[in-house]
Design an enzyme around this catalytic site. Structure first.
Site: not given
Ligand code: NAD
Ligand code: WQD
Length: 342
Positions: A11-12, A31, A35, A84, A124, A148, A152, A198
Site C-alpha cells: 500500500y504505502i 517484494d 500481502n 503489520k 509506526s 508487532y 518495530k 483497519n
C-alpha cells in the site's frame, strides 16, 4: 538515486514508488507478494508511464538481496517490507519476529556486504503505546503493547546501534500514524486481503455494499464523542514524506526519527460522516465492545518533520475519503465478482 523499495508492491510502497519516479529516482521493487499482488505493478507502471524493475523475493533471502543491490547499483533502501497486523502479531509472534526483525537483519547484512549505507525505515506510531501526553512528539516514551509494535521498536534499536558501529551508516526512521486514502489516479490504494482490520478499508467495503455494517469498537472513550481518535494521514502525503526523507538522508549523519502525521485527531464517528459525504452512501454501524489493546486517542506532533524535512501533510480528511472511495469503485468495477468479498 537508485532506490530499492523492499515491500514496494504494498500500500504505502506503491504510492511512494510513484513520487520517487516522478522525482527522477530510479526504483527497484523487491517484494515476496505475501500481502500484495502483481496487478499493482501494472497499475503503478500505468501511473508513472514507464516500466518498473521488480525482483520477487523475500527479505530473509540475504544472497538474493545482495545480488539485487549489486545488479541495480542501489544507493539507498526504503524498507517497507513487513507484516503489520496487530491482532495477528499477538496470535503469531514468532512469525512477526522472524519476518520483520530477522528479515531486517538479513537486509542489513546484504547492505553491509555491498557497502550500501543509506536506509529509510517504515516504523509506526504503535511504538509509543498508550500515549502519556498528546500530541505525541519523537521524545515520547516508547512502550509498544503488542508483538508487532515490539518488532518495530527492536528494528529501530538495531538500526540506531548500527549507526554507532559504522559512522557512514545513515538512517531516517519514519513513524507513520494512520495512513488512509488512495492515489489520485484511482489505480492504487489499500486493498487488504480478507476482512479489513483497519477502519477506513472496512468503511469502504460497507459503503460499496460488500460488508453489511461497521462495528464501532466502543463509544465511551474519554474523547469528544466517545469513539477512538486517530491521526489519519493521506497516503500521498506520506509518500511525499519519503522523498523529503531521502533528500535529508543525503546530508545528515547517524539515526534520525520523524513522526509523519497531520497533527489532527479524528474520531470514528467523524470519519463515518466524512466517508458518507465522500461516497454519498449510508454507512450502517453498531456500537460493540472495545477492541483489546485499543487506546482512546493518538495523534502526532509533526513539528520536527515540518521544520527539518520541510514536509507537511496538506490533504484533507475529505480528500482521504474521496480517494479511498474512488479506489473502492475501481476495485468493484475491475473485479465485479471477487472484489473484497473474500
Ligand atoms: P503492506 O502489507 O501493504 O505492504 C508491505 C509489503 O511488504 C507487501 O507488499 C508484502 O508483500 C511485503 N512483504 C512483507 N513481508 C515480506 C518479506 N518477508 N519479504 C518481502 N516482502 C515482504 O503494508 P503497508 O501498509 O504498505 O505498510 C508498509 C510498511 O509501513 C510496513 O512495514 C508497516 O509495518 C508500516 N506501517 C504501516 C502502517 C499502516 O497503517 N499501513 C502504519 C505504520 C507503519
Ligand atoms: C482506528 C480506529 C478503532 C476498525 C493500527 C495499528 C497501527 C498501524 C495503523 C501499522 C480505532 C476503530 C477500527 C473497526 C472500529 N498499523 N475501529 N472498527 O488501531 O489506530 O492502528 O493501524 O503500523 O500499528 O495498530 O487503526 O484503523 O485499526 O483503528 O471502531 O472495524 O477505528 O477502535 O479507534 P489503529 P485502526
Amino acid at each position: 538515486m537508485n532506490i530499492l523499495l523492499t515491500g514496494g508492491a504494498g500500500y504505502i510502497g506503491s504510492h511512494t514508488a510513484v513520487v520517487l519516479v516522478q522525482a527522477g529516482h530510479k526504483i527497484v521493487i523487491y517484494d515476496n507478494f505475501c500481502n500484495s499482488s502483481k496487478p499493482t505493478i501494472d497499475n503503478l507502471e500505468s501511473v508513472v508511464k514507464q516500466k518498473v524493475s521488480v525482483v520477487e523475493g523475500d527479505i530473509r533471502n540475504t544472497s538474493l538481496l545482495a545480488q539485487t543491490l549489486k545488479q541495480f547499483s542501489i544507493d539507498a533502501v526504503i524498507h517497507f517490507a513487513g507484516l503489520k497486523a496487530v491482532g495477528e502479531s499477538v496470535q503469531e509472534p514468532l512469525n512477526y519476529y522472524e519476518n520483520n526483525v530477522q528479515g531486517t537483519l538479513s537486509l542489513l547484512r546484504a547492505m553491509n556486504e555491498l557497502c550500501v549505507k543509506n536506509i529509510v525505515f517504515s516504523s509506526s506510531a504503535t511504538v509509543y503505546g498508550d500515549p502519556q501526553y498528546l500530541p505525541i512528539d519523537e521524545a515520547h516514551p516508547l512502550a509498544p503493547t503488542n508483538p508487532y509494535g515490539r518488532t518495530k521498536l527492536h528494528i529501530e534499536q538495531i538500526l540506531e546501534d548500527q549507526t554507532k558501529a559504522d559512522i557512514d551508516f545513515k538512517v531516517v526512521n519514519l513513524r507513520y500514524f494512520n495512513p488512509v486514502g488512495a492515489h489520485a489516479s484511482g489505480l492504487l490504494g489499500e486493498n487488504p486481503k480478507g476482512t479489513p482490520n483497519n477502519l477506513t478499508p472496512f468503511i469502504a467495503r460497507v459503503a460499496s455494499g460488500d460488508l453489511q455494517e461497521l462495528n464501532i469498537f466502543g463509544n465511551d472513550y474519554p474523547t469528544e464523542d466517545g469513539t477512538g481518535v486517530r491521526d489519519y494521514i493521506h497516503v500521498e502525503d506520506l509518500a511525499d514524506g519519503h522523498v523529503a526523507a531521502l533528500n535529508f538522508l543525503s546530508h545528515t549523519v547517524g539515526f534520525e526519527t520523524f513522526n509523519l502525521g497531520t497533527g489532527n485527531g479524528c474520531s470514528v464517528l467523524q470519519m463515518i460522516v466524512a466517508y458518507k459525504k465522500a461516497s454519498g452512501k449510508k454507512i450502517p454501524y453498531r456500537i460493540v465492545s472495545k477492541r483489546p489493546g485499543d487506546i482512546a486517542s493518538c495523534y502526532a506532533a509533526p513539528t520536527k518533520a515540518n521544520q527539518i524535512l520541510k514536509w507537511k501533510a496538506g490533504r484533507t480528511l475529505q480528500e482521504m475519503c474521496e480517494s479511498s472511495w474512488a479506489f473502492q469503485q475501481y476495485l468493484k468495477n475491475s473485479h465485479p465478482v471477487s472484489a473484497n468479498t473474500q
